[in-house]
Motif scaffolding. Structure first.
Motif, PDB file in Angstrom:
ATOM      1  N   TYR A  77     -11.829  10.935  18.126  1.00 13.88           N
ATOM      2  CA  TYR A  77     -10.702  10.664  17.230  1.00 13.88           C
ATOM      3  C   TYR A  77      -9.365  11.089  17.803  1.00 13.88           C
ATOM      4  N   ARG A  78      -9.326  12.091  18.686  1.00 13.55           N
ATOM      5  CA  ARG A  78      -8.044  12.481  19.280  1.00 13.55           C
ATOM      6  C   ARG A  78      -7.692  11.582  20.463  1.00 13.55           C
ATOM      7  N   SER A  79      -8.500  11.649  21.482  1.00 16.29           N
ATOM      8  CA  SER A  79      -8.144  10.986  22.742  1.00 16.29           C
ATOM      9  C   SER A  79      -8.449   9.495  22.753  1.00 16.29           C
ATOM     10  N   GLY A  80      -9.303   9.028  21.844  1.00 17.45           N
ATOM     11  CA  GLY A  80      -9.667   7.617  21.854  1.00 17.45           C
ATOM     12  C   GLY A  80     -10.664   7.253  22.937  1.00 17.45           C
ATOM     13  N   GLN A  81     -11.319   8.229  23.538  1.00 20.83           N
ATOM     14  CA  GLN A  81     -12.320   7.937  24.565  1.00 20.83           C
ATOM     15  C   GLN A  81     -13.535   7.254  23.956  1.00 20.83           C
ATOM     16  N   ILE A  82     -13.975   6.156  24.587  1.00 22.29           N
ATOM     17  CA  ILE A  82     -15.205   5.483  24.187  1.00 22.29           C
ATOM     18  C   ILE A  82     -16.363   6.079  24.973  1.00 22.29           C
ATOM     19  N   LEU A  83     -17.361   6.563  24.276  1.00 21.73           N
ATOM     20  CA  LEU A  83     -18.553   7.052  24.958  1.00 21.73           C
ATOM     21  C   LEU A  83     -19.489   5.883  25.254  1.00 21.73           C
ATOM     22  N   ASN A  84     -20.281   6.044  26.284  1.00 19.48           N
ATOM     23  CA  ASN A  84     -21.226   5.011  26.678  1.00 19.48           C
ATOM     24  C   ASN A  84     -22.447   5.092  25.767  1.00 19.48           C
ATOM     25  N   MET A  85     -22.359   4.400  24.637  1.00 18.60           N
ATOM     26  CA  MET A  85     -23.411   4.503  23.626  1.00 18.60           C
ATOM     27  C   MET A  85     -24.755   4.013  24.144  1.00 18.60           C
ATOM     28  N   LYS A  86     -24.731   2.958  24.924  1.00 17.98           N
ATOM     29  CA  LYS A  86     -25.986   2.399  25.446  1.00 17.98           C
ATOM     30  C   LYS A  86     -26.704   3.414  26.342  1.00 17.98           C
ATOM     31  N   LYS A  87     -25.989   3.947  27.308  1.00 21.01           N
ATOM     32  CA  LYS A  87     -26.615   4.874  28.258  1.00 21.01           C
ATOM     33  C   LYS A  87     -27.054   6.158  27.573  1.00 21.01           C
ATOM     34  N   ILE A  88     -26.194   6.711  26.720  1.00 14.50           N
ATOM     35  CA  ILE A  88     -26.514   7.982  26.073  1.00 14.50           C
ATOM     36  C   ILE A  88     -27.701   7.820  25.134  1.00 14.50           C
ATOM     37  N   THR A  89     -27.765   6.690  24.424  1.00 14.08           N
ATOM     38  CA  THR A  89     -28.913   6.433  23.550  1.00 14.08           C
ATOM     39  C   THR A  89     -30.191   6.307  24.364  1.00 14.08           C
ATOM     40  N   GLU A  90     -30.141   5.607  25.486  1.00 14.96           N
ATOM     41  CA  GLU A  90     -31.320   5.468  26.349  1.00 14.96           C
ATOM     42  C   GLU A  90     -31.801   6.830  26.842  1.00 14.96           C
ATOM     43  N   GLU A  91     -30.857   7.681  27.242  1.00 12.94           N
ATOM     44  CA  GLU A  91     -31.224   9.000  27.754  1.00 12.94           C
ATOM     45  C   GLU A  91     -31.840   9.864  26.660  1.00 12.94           C
ATOM     46  N   ALA A  92     -31.315   9.757  25.444  1.00 11.62           N
ATOM     47  CA  ALA A  92     -31.885  10.512  24.332  1.00 11.62           C
ATOM     48  C   ALA A  92     -33.314  10.070  24.064  1.00 11.62           C
ATOM     49  N   HIS A  93     -33.542   8.771  23.990  1.00  6.69           N
ATOM     50  CA  HIS A  93     -34.872   8.251  23.693  1.00  6.69           C
ATOM     51  C   HIS A  93     -35.861   8.554  24.817  1.00  6.69           C
ATOM     52  N   ARG A  94     -35.361   8.584  26.035  1.00  7.32           N
ATOM     53  CA  ARG A  94     -36.236   8.932  27.156  1.00  7.32           C
ATOM     54  C   ARG A  94     -36.813  10.342  26.991  1.00  7.32           C
ATOM     55  N   ARG A  95     -36.087  11.178  26.249  1.00  4.86           N
ATOM     56  CA  ARG A  95     -36.511  12.558  26.015  1.00  4.86           C
ATOM     57  C   ARG A  95     -37.105  12.756  24.624  1.00  4.86           C
ATOM     58  N   GLY A  96     -37.333  11.642  23.913  1.00  9.18           N
ATOM     59  CA  GLY A  96     -37.958  11.731  22.604  1.00  9.18           C
ATOM     60  C   GLY A  96     -37.057  12.253  21.503  1.00  9.18           C
ATOM     61  N   ILE A  97     -35.740  12.030  21.651  1.00  8.22           N
ATOM     62  CA  ILE A  97     -34.763  12.549  20.690  1.00  8.22           C
ATOM     63  C   ILE A  97     -34.144  11.384  19.923  1.00  8.22           C
ATOM     64  N   LEU A  98     -34.070  11.504  18.613  1.00  8.11           N
ATOM     65  CA  LEU A  98     -33.365  10.520  17.790  1.00  8.11           C
ATOM     66  C   LEU A  98     -31.861  10.728  17.925  1.00  8.11           C
ATOM     67  N   ILE A  99     -31.098   9.625  17.822  1.00 10.51           N
ATOM     68  CA  ILE A  99     -29.648   9.727  17.996  1.00 10.51           C
ATOM     69  C   ILE A  99     -28.919   8.811  17.007  1.00 10.51           C
ATOM     70  N   GLY A 100     -27.840   9.347  16.434  1.00 13.28           N
ATOM     71  CA  GLY A 100     -26.990   8.582  15.533  1.00 13.28           C
ATOM     72  C   GLY A 100     -25.546   8.664  15.971  1.00 13.28           C
ATOM     73  N   TRP A 101     -24.752   7.669  15.547  1.00 11.43           N
ATOM     74  CA  TRP A 101     -23.376   7.554  16.010  1.00 11.43           C
ATOM     75  C   TRP A 101     -22.399   7.445  14.836  1.00 11.43           C
ATOM     76  N   ASP A 102     -21.293   8.163  14.947  1.00 12.61           N
ATOM     77  CA  ASP A 102     -20.160   8.054  14.029  1.00 12.61           C
ATOM     78  C   ASP A 102     -19.231   6.978  14.589  1.00 12.61           C
ATOM     79  N   LEU A 103     -19.106   5.863  13.860  1.00 11.93           N
ATOM     80  CA  LEU A 103     -18.315   4.725  14.336  1.00 11.93           C
ATOM     81  C   LEU A 103     -16.936   4.634  13.688  1.00 11.93           C
ATOM     82  N   CYS A 104     -16.456   5.727  13.096  1.00 12.74           N
ATOM     83  CA  CYS A 104     -15.212   5.665  12.321  1.00 12.74           C
ATOM     84  C   CYS A 104     -14.040   5.119  13.125  1.00 12.74           C
TER      85      CYS A 104
END
Length: 425
Positions: free
Chosen positions: A185-212
């Protein structure tokens, strides 16, 4: 070739803008340049019309408005979910318009955070919007877990942005859930949702995103990225109005899971009025609703989403990048000697819909801008957010904003104001 930084050139850019006609759809106060659409979007004429239409259905139909009229209220959350689904890259049944950002986060974490054995921690980050952190802390306390121990906040190396490596490093075998913002919300940086989600699932972790700060500003592909859940507000880029009902997404692979928080509108609509004390949840994202929907606060979205359907999110993103790049170029050219620096990413791939200028006198500069008819947004400690929104801001708006800012700095009129934020920044 040197770019001609003139009002004529800005007007030429506007003349070539294929989305320029959408500006006429909005109420823009004469004598102002609105650069705060990433906090609250402007009212469109169609949003006003759809609100009045729903009001009229109340006037004409009374309680029968729940099931009659062009937009029966009983199904309005689902109807809006259908309209909103293309903006997040989801199936209609995976999206529901309901609640508020924080309420929806509570609902989703109450559902998907299931600490078991060694997996007890939630990963967020130190740049998250405070409300998200408050909700995560609350959910941990409800599970009798200490947030100081079980909430991991990924550190920022520069106080503005996050690195993928640091996020992935935090995905240890004691993490049960990750909640991150798609756009900071401050800097406006877009995170790589695709890559980060893949990495989370590779480790068996659920992941959710705030899209505000991303919905309505950038394209999404939540289904393609296999995101578990997401949530967002609808009053920023989607122009749904102050306090507009929010939205959420649940991947269809999780359908059938009992919602963590249940309520009247969690019900399967075919069973809701059976009045049974055993909940039969809706078979889709509708299960994550709670109370009776705020019909009048949803109504403006009917008109607003029409505009997004016509403009297209890809075209809006293209223009947004052009506007923010033009603003950065002008700032470099006109304000090089006044102590400003960019806190936002400079590249197109990771820059969201706003510019984040940093200056030691940021609070008083924002006040001076507002006195001159430019509506910015201050963020503590030294940030000025400027959001040229593709649907209603022009290149001429950007040009005039930078010229006004230059005059404020040259004439030092900002010194008339205290360098402290107002109650609402």
């Amino acid at each position: 070739m040197t770019m001609p930084y003139t009002i004529k050139h800005a007007q030429q850019l506007d003349a070539r803008d294929e989305l320029r006609s959408f500006r006429d759809e909005f109420y823009i106060k004469e004598g102002t340049i609105y650069m705060d659409g990433n906090s609250l979007g402007l009212l469109s004429k169609r949003a006003e019309a759809s609100l009045l239409q729903i009001l009229d259905s109340w006037k004409e139909l009374g309680i029968d408005g729940w099931t009659q009229g062009e937009h029966p209220w009983f199904y309005l959350s689902e109807r809006l979910g259908d309209l909103m689904a293309p903006l997040v890259g989801a199936k209609p049944e995976e999206v529901i318009v309901t609640g508020s950002t924080t309420l929806n986060l509570h609902q989703l974490v109450a559902t998907f955070y299931e600490p078991q054995g060694n997996r007890t921690k939630i990963v967020a980050d130190e740049l998250s919007f405070p409300s998200d952190i408050y909700a995560l802390q609350s959910q941990l306390k409800l599970k009798s877990l200490n947030p100081d121990e079980h909430l991991v906040r990924v550190k920022s190396r520069d106080g503005r942005t996050l690195t993928e490596e640091d996020i992935i490093e935090a995905m240890t075998d004691d993490v049960a859930l990750i909640v991150l913002s798609s756009v900071l919300y401050r800097s406006g940086q877009i995170l790589n949702m695709k890559k980060i989600t893949e990495e989370a699932h590779r480790r068996g972790i659920l992941i959710g995103w705030d899209l505000c700060h991303s919905i309505g500003a950038i394209p999404h592909a939540l289904d393609e990225w296999d995101v578990d859940f997401a949530f967002w507000c609808n009053y920023k880029y989607l122009n749904g109005g102050p306090g507009c009902v929010a939205g959420l997404y649940v991947n269809e692979k999780h359908f059938g899971r009992t919602p963590g928080l249940a309520g009247w509108f969690s019900s399967d609509k075919r069973k809701q009025f059976d009045m049974e004390h055993t909940l039969t949840p809706a078979p889709d994202a509708g299960a994550y609703q709670l109370a009776t929907p705020h019909v009048l606060s949803m109504a403006p979205l009917l008109g607003s989403l029409e505009l997004f359907h016509e403009a297209g999110i890809d075209r809006l993103r293209k223009k947004s990048l052009q506007l923010t790049q033009y603003m950065m170029d002008l700032i470099r050219y006109e304000l090089a000697d006044f102590g400003f620096s960019f806190g936002n990413p400079l590249d197109d791939e990771t820059r969201g819909g706003h510019i984040y200028l940093e200056h030691s006198e940021a609070a008083r500069i924002c006040k001076a801008l507002k006195a001159q008819g430019v509506i910015p947004d201050f963020r503590k400690p030294n940030g000025i957010r400027l959001a040229p929104v593709a649907l209603y801001n022009s290149f001429e708006d950007v040009f005039r904003t930078v010229q006004i800012l230059k005059a404020i700095m040259t004439e030092e009129t900002y010194k008339q104001y205290e360098n402290t934020r107002d109650v609402v920044a």
